[in-house]
Each structure stands twice: as structure tokens, then as C-alpha cells.
Design an enzyme around this catalytic site. Structure first.
Site, PDB file in Angstrom:
ATOM      1  N   ASN A   1       0.860  -1.194   0.000  1.00  0.00           N
ATOM      2  CA  ASN A   1       0.000   0.000   0.000  1.00  0.00           C
ATOM      3  C   ASN A   1       0.893   1.240   0.000  1.00  0.00           C
ATOM      4  OD1 ASN A   1       0.484   0.954   2.821  1.00  0.00           O
ATOM      5  ND2 ASN A   1      -0.244  -1.105   3.260  1.00  0.00           N
TER       6      ASN A   1
ATOM      7  N   ASP B   1      -3.461  -6.490   5.351  1.00  0.00           N
ATOM      8  CA  ASP B   1      -4.371  -7.413   6.046  1.00  0.00           C
ATOM      9  C   ASP B   1      -4.331  -8.817   5.448  1.00  0.00           C
ATOM     10  OD1 ASP B   1      -5.255  -5.547   7.898  1.00  0.00           O
ATOM     11  OD2 ASP B   1      -6.642  -4.668   6.455  1.00  0.00           O
TER      12      ASP B   1
ATOM     13  N   LYS C   1      10.462 -16.483 -10.387  1.00  0.00           N
ATOM     14  CA  LYS C   1       9.563 -15.480 -10.954  1.00  0.00           C
ATOM     15  C   LYS C   1       8.419 -16.159 -11.731  1.00  0.00           C
ATOM     16  CE  LYS C   1       9.410 -11.753 -14.279  1.00  0.00           C
ATOM     17  NZ  LYS C   1      10.064 -11.141 -15.422  1.00  0.00           N
TER      18      LYS C   1
ATOM     19  N   PHE D   1      -4.191   2.998  14.826  1.00  0.00           N
ATOM     20  CA  PHE D   1      -4.618   3.955  13.805  1.00  0.00           C
ATOM     21  C   PHE D   1      -5.778   3.348  13.022  1.00  0.00           C
ATOM     22  CE2 PHE D   1      -1.689   7.596  13.342  1.00  0.00           C
ATOM     23  CZ  PHE D   1      -0.887   7.330  14.430  1.00  0.00           C
TER      24      PHE D   1
ATOM     25  N   LYS E   1     -12.722  -0.722  16.446  1.00  0.00           N
ATOM     26  CA  LYS E   1     -11.322  -1.120  16.561  1.00  0.00           C
ATOM     27  C   LYS E   1     -10.825  -0.948  17.998  1.00  0.00           C
ATOM     28  CE  LYS E   1     -10.041  -0.355  12.388  1.00  0.00           C
ATOM     29  NZ  LYS E   1      -9.538   0.251  11.177  1.00  0.00           N
TER      30      LYS E   1
ATOM     31  N   LYS F   1      -9.778  -4.356  19.683  1.00  0.00           N
ATOM     32  CA  LYS F   1      -8.337  -4.552  19.862  1.00  0.00           C
ATOM     33  C   LYS F   1      -7.881  -4.111  21.250  1.00  0.00           C
ATOM     34  CE  LYS F   1      -7.397  -4.131  14.916  1.00  0.00           C
ATOM     35  NZ  LYS F   1      -6.397  -4.019  13.889  1.00  0.00           N
TER      36      LYS F   1
END
Ligand code: C5P
Length: 400
Positions: free
Chosen positions: A207, A276, A286, A320, A334, A338
Site C-alpha cells: 500500500n 491485512d 519469478k 490507527f 477497533k 483490539k
């Protein structure tokens, strides 16, 4: 701010920015005494600094002051902090090796006060092992290194070596003077950046996280006096001096590193954008292009924060939440699932306002009490300082 600074200006082209810095410091009500090296005076005149600081400018060597004491002793007695900006490679080298051949270097050598330097030089001088080793020496002695940053350099090159902007220096000085003892007995563990989940030796799922928020947190935590371990995914950033850095690539590696450090930490801040999912298979060679579509099976990665929160003893845990919708609902979920003490939430848009890679962000803090506080857009370092102030409060009252 009722504090006295000695601003040492050495001879680099960034000396002109030290004039703006003097203006900002006096505007913020610091008492500023400027000391110019002989080289600095070739770039900018003492009158500029005398006018902006409202105090006589000193340079040269060991003249006696009105009190009869020699200047370097008087100045180091009245200073709360000695700030050298710009700090050339030359003055950094002199400070590192205890050379005291003018007022500024003598002042630094004779002082027991906090010292901060803002390096500014050509990128090759900055990258030279001599400079890097000198910087390391300064750092090991507890001297604060502010910047440099990357950008256009006066020598015509582009790269690392520009002096940090005066506004940012002011922010850092302020933080240093106000906050530097808050976490002197605390260990803070921070994760930062993205993870890369490979499916063959040259391709991976990731990301656009730049790691800037986590690195700003590490920097702020050091400013607050903490011992910092920064577990970083692959990013293009220079780790703040003084942080123990563990470089990882995958979520599994990040988990292994975090797990190892978690129990000895007082505070865990999970700023990493951990993938995730990861590809279910890793092909050691490859994967060849076949022209047809390909199905990639993904399996979940360990949720580092959730797993470590189950081992929580007295630690403060901060997560976050980057969401594209329903920020409050998702952030509070969250926080509860968590078992966190605070969630830092931000909405992600794909309209150019994405916080990924930016130097600034706009965040909302979500508390266990279900209350929340939205902050205006500000620098990630400022956000980091605010988050750590929240941690300070959480240590006093965990039920906040
Ligand atoms: O549930 P979500 O992934 O959106 O939660 C985000 C928070 O959890 C962030 O603080 C992130 O660093 C952390 N996280 C983690 N391990 C994962 C995924 C997210 O620690 N595998």
C-alpha cells in the site's frame, strides 16, 4: 516562551534562513542571543541579527562582557539551549572533536546545557562518512539533530542537505524545551510504514504508506525523552537519530519483531499500514507471464495489534484507523475489539487529500469513553506531539 536561546550561526548559504528563525523565535517570546562565526559574517551581517533579536551580536573569540566574565561562560550560564543553525559540516566536525577555536565552538564545548544543531550543506558533504560519523558522535552525546531535509540545494544539486525550514525548527525547539523529560523513564515501541507481501521474488502486495506518521512519532517520542524502538516496513525515510530501528518487510516479520519487544515496552503505537492479507503461496522463481488471467489467493496476516493487546499488562496501546467511510463507527469498533487506549482516525479520500505520503494530516482522536476530538490539518510531527501528550494523560488516568 520564557526561555533563553543562544543561536549560533555558522557560514553556509542557509545563514539567511537563520535571520527568519531569529524573527520567529523572538516573536514566540524567546530571548535570543546570536553568535556568528567569522564565516557566517561573509554571508549575512550582524546588524540583521542584532535588529531581529534586539540583542548585541557576538562573534570572534574570548572578549570580556560587562560583568567581567568572559562571554562563552556568561552565555552558557544564561542559555536554556544552544541552537546551531545552520550547522555546516565544518562546525559539526569541530563540535564532534572538541575543537574550540572561536566563540561559538568554545561556547558549545564549555556548556553543560542542551545543544541542538540544524545541519545544512551540499549533499555529498552530508553523505560523506566523515560527516555521518560526526553526526553519530553528536547524537550519542545527546545533541539534538534537526534535519537536514531533501530538496534543491544552493550548489545546484537536489538531495539531502537543506536546512530544515525555520517554522519546523521552532516547533522542534519548543517541543524539546517543553517536553524533553516527560517520558525519560519510558520505552516506546512504534511500528511504521507499509508491509510488502510477496508472491514471487519480485512482486508483492502493498500500500502507499510512506511511514511519515510513524517516523514523526518516533522523533517526537525521542524529543519527549523516551527510549524508542521503531519497527519499520520498507520506506524511503531517514530514521530519527537515537531510535533503535528494526527493518522488516512482511507483516509476519513485523509481528515477530513487535512480539519480541512488546513486553519490555510501556507504550505501543501501531502506526504501520500492515497488509491485512498476504498471498497464500510464495513462488521461489519469478512467475512467468502467460497472457491469461491469474487468480491470486490471499490469506490473512497476523493482526499484530490485536494479538499483542491480548498480552497487554500495563501498556498503553494506540492504534490507527484509516477509513474510507464511517470513521467514528469503525474507529470505536477497533478501539474495543483490539482493547486499545486510543485510536487515531483519519478518512482516506482518493481526491488528492489522501494522508499517505503527505507531510500533514487531519485526524480525529477516539477515546475509550466514546468521546472524540477532531483536530485541524497540521504537520505529522505536531500530530505526533499531540498523541504523546494524550499518552501522558493516559498514564495518569488509563480510563480517559
Ligand atoms: O483493523 P485495521 O487493520 O484497520 O486496524 C488498523 C490498526 O491495526 C492500525 O493501528 C494498524 O497498525 C494495526 N494493524 C496491525 N496488524 C495488522 C493490521 C493492522 O497491527 N495485520
Amino acid at each position: 516562551m520564557n526561555k533563553t536561546l543562544v543561536l549560533g550561526v555558522s557560514g553556509g548559504i542557509a545563514a539567511y534562513k537563520a535571520a527568519e528563525l531569529t524573527r520567529l523565535l523572538t516573536k514566540a517570546e524567546y530571548t535570543v542571543h546570536c553568535v556568528l562565526t567569522e564565516h557566517a559574517k561573509k554571508f549575512i551581517g550582524p546588524i540583521t541579527f542584532a535588529t531581529l533579536s534586539g540583542n548585541p551580536v557576538l562573534s570572534g573569540n574570548f572578549e570580556a562582557s560587562e560583568s567581567g566574565k568572559i562571554q562563552h561562560i556568561t552565555l552558557s550560564e544564561i542559555a536554556d539551549l544552544i541552537l546551531v543553525a545552520p550547522a555546516t559540516a565544518n562546525i559539526i566536525g569541530k563540535i564532534a572533536h572538541g575543537i574550540a577555536d572561536d566563540l561559538l565552538t568554545t561556547l558549545v564545548l564549555a556548556s553543560q546545557k542542551q545543544v541542538a544543531v540544524c545541519p545544512a550543506m551540499n549533499l555529498f558533504m552530508w553523505e560523506n562518512p566523515a560527516t555521518q560519523e560526526n553526526i553519530q558522535i553528536l547524537q550519542n552525546r545527546g545533541i539534538e539533530i534537526i534535519g537536514p531535509v531533501s530538496g534543491n540545494l544552493a550548489c545546484g544539486y537536489e538531495g539531502m542537505g537543506r536546512m530544515e525550514e525555520p517554522e519546523k525548527i521552532l516547533e522542534e525547539i519548543h517541543a524539546l524545551l517543553v517536553n524533553h523529560r516527560i517520558f525519560s523513564d519510558k520505552k516506546i515501541l512504534i511500528t511504521a510504514g507499509p508491509t510488502q507481501e510477496p508472491f514471487d521474488p519480485i512482486r508483492f502486495l502493498s500500500n502507499p504508506s510512506s511511514g511519515k506518521m510513524g517516523y514523526a512519532l518516533a522523533k517526537a517520542a525521542l524529543q519527549f525523552g523516551a527510549k524508542v524502538t521503531l519497527i519499520s516496513g520498507p520506506v524511503n525515510l531517514q530514521p530519527p537519530y537515537g531510535a533503535a530501528i528494526i527493518k522488516v518487510k512482511t507483516a509476519d516479520e513485523m509481528f515477530a519483531a513487535a512480539e519480541q519487544k512488546f513486553l519490555e515496552s510501556d507504550i505501543f503505537i501501531s502506526a504501520a499500514a500492515v497488509s491485512d492479507w498476504k498471498p497464500s503461496l510464495f513462488h521461489s522463481e519469478k512467475e512467468k507471464k502467460s497472457g491469461s488471467s491469474k487468480i491470486l489467493e490471499l490469506v490473512p496476516t497476523p493482526d499484530i495489534l490485536a494479538l499483542l493487546s491480548r498480552r497487554k499488562k500495563n501498556q498503553i496501546l494506540i492504534g490507527f484507523a484509516a477509513e474510507t467511510e464511517n470513521l467514528e463507527k469503525n474507529a470505536l469498533k477497533k478501539l474495543q475489539e483490539k482493547n486499545l487506549d486510543l485510536v487515531v482516525g483519519n478518512l482516506i479520500h482518493w481526491d488528492g487529500k489522501s494522508p499517505f505520503g503527505a507531510d500533514e494530516n487531519e485526524i480525529t482522536l477516539f477515546y475509550k469513553t466514546k468521546l472524540s476530538k477532531s483536530l485541524p490539518r497540521m504537520s505529522k510531527l505536531k500530530i505526533a506531539q499531540i498523541i504523546l501528550k494524550e499518552v501522558e494523560q493516559l498514564l495518569i488516568n488509563p480510563e480517559r
